[in-house]
Write an enzyme that holds these catalytic residues in place. Structure first.
Site, PDB file in Angstrom:
ATOM      1  N   GLU A  94       9.615  15.326  16.011  1.00  0.00           N
ATOM      2  CA  GLU A  94      10.092  15.252  14.635  1.00  0.00           C
ATOM      3  C   GLU A  94       9.353  16.306  13.809  1.00  0.00           C
ATOM      4  OE1 GLU A  94       9.083  11.684  12.376  1.00  0.00           O
ATOM      5  OE2 GLU A  94      11.089  11.742  11.499  1.00  0.00           O
ATOM      6  N   CYS A 151      13.291  10.610   7.659  1.00  0.00           N
ATOM      7  CA  CYS A 151      13.370  10.113   9.034  1.00  0.00           C
ATOM      8  C   CYS A 151      14.802  10.190   9.562  1.00  0.00           C
ATOM      9  CB  CYS A 151      12.825   8.693   9.112  1.00  0.00           C
ATOM     10  SG  CYS A 151      13.414   7.641   7.807  1.00  0.00           S
ATOM     11  N   LYS A 182       0.843  -1.197   0.000  1.00  0.00           N
ATOM     12  CA  LYS A 182       0.000   0.000   0.000  1.00  0.00           C
ATOM     13  C   LYS A 182       0.875   1.243   0.000  1.00  0.00           C
ATOM     14  CE  LYS A 182      -1.797   2.796   2.953  1.00  0.00           C
ATOM     15  NZ  LYS A 182      -1.903   4.031   2.151  1.00  0.00           N
ATOM     16  N   GLU A 240       9.658   0.959  10.778  1.00  0.00           N
ATOM     17  CA  GLU A 240      10.642   2.035  10.562  1.00  0.00           C
ATOM     18  C   GLU A 240       9.899   3.329  10.845  1.00  0.00           C
ATOM     19  OE1 GLU A 240      13.713   1.629  10.102  1.00  0.00           O
ATOM     20  OE2 GLU A 240      13.974  -0.320   9.143  1.00  0.00           O
TER      21      GLU A 240
HETATM   22  P1  TAP Z   1       1.629   7.943   8.613  1.00  0.00           P
HETATM   23  O1  TAP Z   1       0.345   8.616   8.895  1.00  0.00           O
HETATM   24  O2  TAP Z   1       2.251   7.130   9.678  1.00  0.00           O
HETATM   25  O3  TAP Z   1       1.409   7.059   7.296  1.00  0.00           O
HETATM   26  C1  TAP Z   1       2.360   6.152   6.751  1.00  0.00           C
HETATM   27  C2  TAP Z   1       1.607   5.079   5.970  1.00  0.00           C
HETATM   28  O4  TAP Z   1       0.707   4.378   6.847  1.00  0.00           O
HETATM   29  C3  TAP Z   1       0.710   5.628   4.855  1.00  0.00           C
HETATM   30  O5  TAP Z   1       0.684   4.704   3.784  1.00  0.00           O
HETATM   31  C4  TAP Z   1      -0.638   5.709   5.540  1.00  0.00           C
HETATM   32  O6  TAP Z   1      -1.734   5.699   4.656  1.00  0.00           O
HETATM   33  C5  TAP Z   1      -0.615   4.443   6.364  1.00  0.00           C
HETATM   34  N1  TAP Z   1      -1.548   4.464   7.491  1.00  0.00           N
HETATM   35  C6  TAP Z   1      -2.069   5.551   8.131  1.00  0.00           C
HETATM   36  N2  TAP Z   1      -2.894   5.163   9.121  1.00  0.00           N
HETATM   37  C7  TAP Z   1      -2.900   3.797   9.106  1.00  0.00           C
HETATM   38  C8  TAP Z   1      -3.559   2.806   9.896  1.00  0.00           C
HETATM   39  N3  TAP Z   1      -4.369   3.132  10.902  1.00  0.00           N
HETATM   40  N4  TAP Z   1      -3.353   1.500   9.604  1.00  0.00           N
HETATM   41  C9  TAP Z   1      -2.518   1.147   8.608  1.00  0.00           C
HETATM   42  N5  TAP Z   1      -1.883   2.038   7.815  1.00  0.00           N
HETATM   43  C10 TAP Z   1      -2.049   3.355   8.080  1.00  0.00           C
HETATM   44  O7  TAP Z   1       2.694   8.973   8.154  1.00  0.00           O
HETATM   45  P2  TAP Z   1       2.438  10.216   7.209  1.00  0.00           P
HETATM   46  O8  TAP Z   1       1.045  10.711   7.177  1.00  0.00           O
HETATM   47  O9  TAP Z   1       3.022   9.810   5.914  1.00  0.00           O
HETATM   48  O10 TAP Z   1       3.325  11.286   7.940  1.00  0.00           O
HETATM   49  C11 TAP Z   1       3.015  11.747   9.247  1.00  0.00           C
HETATM   50  C12 TAP Z   1       4.273  11.837  10.060  1.00  0.00           C
HETATM   51  O11 TAP Z   1       4.916  10.552  10.143  1.00  0.00           O
HETATM   52  C13 TAP Z   1       5.327  12.695   9.443  1.00  0.00           C
HETATM   53  O12 TAP Z   1       5.118  14.040   9.617  1.00  0.00           O
HETATM   54  C14 TAP Z   1       6.571  12.154  10.123  1.00  0.00           C
HETATM   55  O13 TAP Z   1       6.695  12.664  11.416  1.00  0.00           O
HETATM   56  C15 TAP Z   1       6.308  10.691  10.161  1.00  0.00           C
HETATM   57  N6  TAP Z   1       6.900   9.978   9.031  1.00  0.00           N
HETATM   58  C16 TAP Z   1       8.017   9.268   9.255  1.00  0.00           C
HETATM   59  C17 TAP Z   1       8.581   8.561   8.224  1.00  0.00           C
HETATM   60  C18 TAP Z   1       9.799   7.760   8.449  1.00  0.00           C
HETATM   61  S1  TAP Z   1      10.607   7.144   7.202  1.00  0.00           S
HETATM   62  N7  TAP Z   1      10.233   7.524   9.633  1.00  0.00           N
HETATM   63  C19 TAP Z   1       8.003   8.561   6.969  1.00  0.00           C
HETATM   64  C20 TAP Z   1       6.837   9.289   6.777  1.00  0.00           C
HETATM   65  C21 TAP Z   1       6.286   9.964   7.831  1.00  0.00           C
HETATM   66  P3  TAP Z   1      -2.371   7.094   4.104  1.00  0.00           P
HETATM   67  O14 TAP Z   1      -1.440   7.525   3.060  1.00  0.00           O
HETATM   68  O15 TAP Z   1      -3.678   6.727   3.582  1.00  0.00           O
HETATM   69  O16 TAP Z   1      -2.426   8.010   5.274  1.00  0.00           O
END
Ligand code: TAP
Length: 452
Positions: free
Chosen positions: A356, A263, A154, A229
């Site tokens: 973060e 990250c 996904k 991660e």
């Molecule tokens: P998340 O909300 O954690 O989303 C990451 C992935 O998980 C997306 O594909 C998301 O889908 C999915 N997801 C969301 N809620 C879920 C649930 N309840 N069950 C299963 N999957 C779910 O991260 P984001 O929105 O991309 O970013 C938010 C914050 O996360 C950032 O600001 C940052 O702090 C952190 N972040 C960290 C990393 C790394 S590499 N450490 C990467 C990205 C973000 P949708 O796209 O549909 O929401």
């Protein structure tokens, strides 16, 4: 069928519309993957290796196209996007070495022979964030496929385009149908189904610590395997004996790469007090010199943030009382731009030091000595990455061993190589991706005793 618009973050124009996978379709895809897993695990190791190599070659031939898609979908600079597509190719080539080298052991026992096997898990669900859509996907699906699993993936709702293209390339390369399926959709629908559907035997999740915690709790109900991660708050520690010019010139790229949506971003720069002022003097022109703008231009070093909502979130870290030392440039006009920003926090509890930001904001703060540097670096629940700048090799090793983080670099800001392990301490994650042991995370070790 519900749809979502994909928006170019540099122009705010709609690029295309994608269909979102619903719950029933997710279940159907998981069940197809479950059936495909029976045949895939039986494919001769050499043939599975050949198919992965052909997949890698197909990605290689498509690098420019994939990179252009990522520029339009994610606002990544074209240089970064080419590296990201190339990383998928490299991960697949490396993974192609796995099927023929997934070695068990023969363990001496009395009265028989004892051997171990690394059996595939079955269906693996990979959940990918929007910040590095291609590499993070490949770090999951490459070794998972190599170890004999099938994969449902996904992508983030905001950035599905390159993942969809990778699934097409897999089929063109000859991977059997349903061995690798990409399901664009919502985390709360598709991602949640990976957690709750009993046929998915492992979830690989990259994203926020908040969602990762929920996923781990959900997986616990079925004792489902999980690799996480999550976020980071990495320290870039600059000692007085370091090459200060180089440390300052490279520091912006250790945090502002991918507009800080990384990250591993070194979002806290700790500088030994005796060189603190000199370091800031050197840092200022380096930050002002970061080329921010159209990510399709070859000379651009930093693009926009992913969305308007994310820009608001980043901007909220700069409160009226925040001491901003200096900022870089940002273009005018449409696009979710935010300038490189350097802040000098007043207190160790400032949000900009503890949370973060996931944007181009870096905090610079002084430390007294080695012990103080280690204390500050570890004063966070995260532990993903970090850098140490010093010319004293003993200090480099002592500090590297003492900092609680999974990926450290000395006199460098690199964190990721496809052949070395990557992952976090503490709340930055669980398990390791990449490197020589990556495939073991996608297998169960089975022990067989044969009486003789
Ligand atoms: P998340 O909300 O954690 O989303 C990451 C992935 O998980 C997306 O594909 C998301 O889908 C999915 N997801 C969301 N809620 C879920 C649930 N309840 N069950 C299963 N999957 C779910 O991260 P984001 O929105 O991309 O970013 C938010 C914050 O996360 C950032 O600001 C940052 O702090 C952190 N972040 C960290 C990393 C790394 S590499 N450490 C990467 C990205 C973000 P949708 O796209 O549909 O929401």
């Amino acid at each position: 069928m519900t749809t979502a618009q994909v928006v170019n973050p540099a122009t705010e124009q709609v690029v295309t519309t994608v269909e979102l996978t619903g719950e029933a379709e997710t279940d159907a895809a998981i069940e197809r993957a479950q059936r495909a897993a029976i045949a895939w695990r039986e494919v001769a190791p050499g043939d599975r290796a050949r198919l992965l190599r052909r997949f890698a070659d197909a990605v290689d031939a498509d690098v420019e196209h994939l990179a252009q898609l990522e520029v339009a979908n994610s606002g990544h600079t074209i240089g970064n996007a080419r590296w990201e597509a190339g990383n998928v190719r490299d991960v697949l080539h490396y993974a192609a070495g796995i099927p023929e080298r997934l070695l068990g052991q023969q363990i001496p026992v009395a009265g028989g022979v004892d051997i171990t096997f690394h059996e595939p898990l079955g269906v693996v669900g990979v959940i990918v964030p929007w910040n590095f859509p291609m590499p993070i996907a490949a770090w999951g699906f490459g070794p998972a496929l190599a170890a004999g699993n099938t994969v449902v993936l996904k992508p983030a709702e905001l950035t599905p385009l390159t993942a969809v293209r990778l699934a097409e390339l897999a089929l063109e390369a000859g991977l059997p149908e349903h061995v690798f399926q990409v399901l664009p959709g919502k985390g709360s629908v598709v991602g949640q189904r990976f957690v709750t559907h009993p046929a998915v035997r492992k979830v690989v999740f990259t994203g926020s610590t908040e969602v990762g915690t929920e996923i781990m709790a959900g997986c616990a109900r079925q004792v489902k395997r999980v690799t996480l991660e999550l976020g980071g708050k990495s320290a870039n520690i600059v000692f007085a004996d370091a090459d200060l010019e180089r440390a300052a010139a490279t520091a912006p790229y250790g945090v502002f790469d991918n507009a800080g949506q990384d990250c591993c971003a070194r979002s806290r720069i700790l500088v030994q007090r005796s060189v603190f002022d000199r370091f800031l003097e050197l840092l200022e022109p380096a930050v002002r010199g970061v080329q921010v703008g159209d990510p399709a231009q070859e000379s651009t070093e930093m693009g926009p943030l992913i969305s308007a909502a994310h820009r608001e979130r980043v901007a909220a870290f700069i409160e009226p009382s925040t001491k901003v030392a200096f900022t870089g440039k940002r273009p005018d006009g449409p696009g979710f731009w935010y300038p490189p920003t350097v802040v000098l926090p007043d207190s160790p509890t400032d949000r900009v030091l503890t949370e973060e930001v996931f944007g181009p904001v870096v905090a610079v703060l002084p430390f007294e000595d080695e012990a103080d540097a280690i204390r500050i670096a570890n004063d966070t629940e995260y532990g993903l990455s970090g850098s140490i700048w010093t010319n004293d090799v003993g200090r480099a090793l002592r500090v590297s061993r003492a900092v609680e983080a999974g990926n450290l670099s000395v006199n460098s800001h690199s964190s990721v190589r496809y052949w070395t392990p990557f992952g976090g301490f503490k709340q930055s994650g669980l398990g390791r991706e990449l490197g020589p042991d990556a495939a073991l995370a996608f297998t169960e070790t089975k022990n067989v005793f044969i009486a003789t």
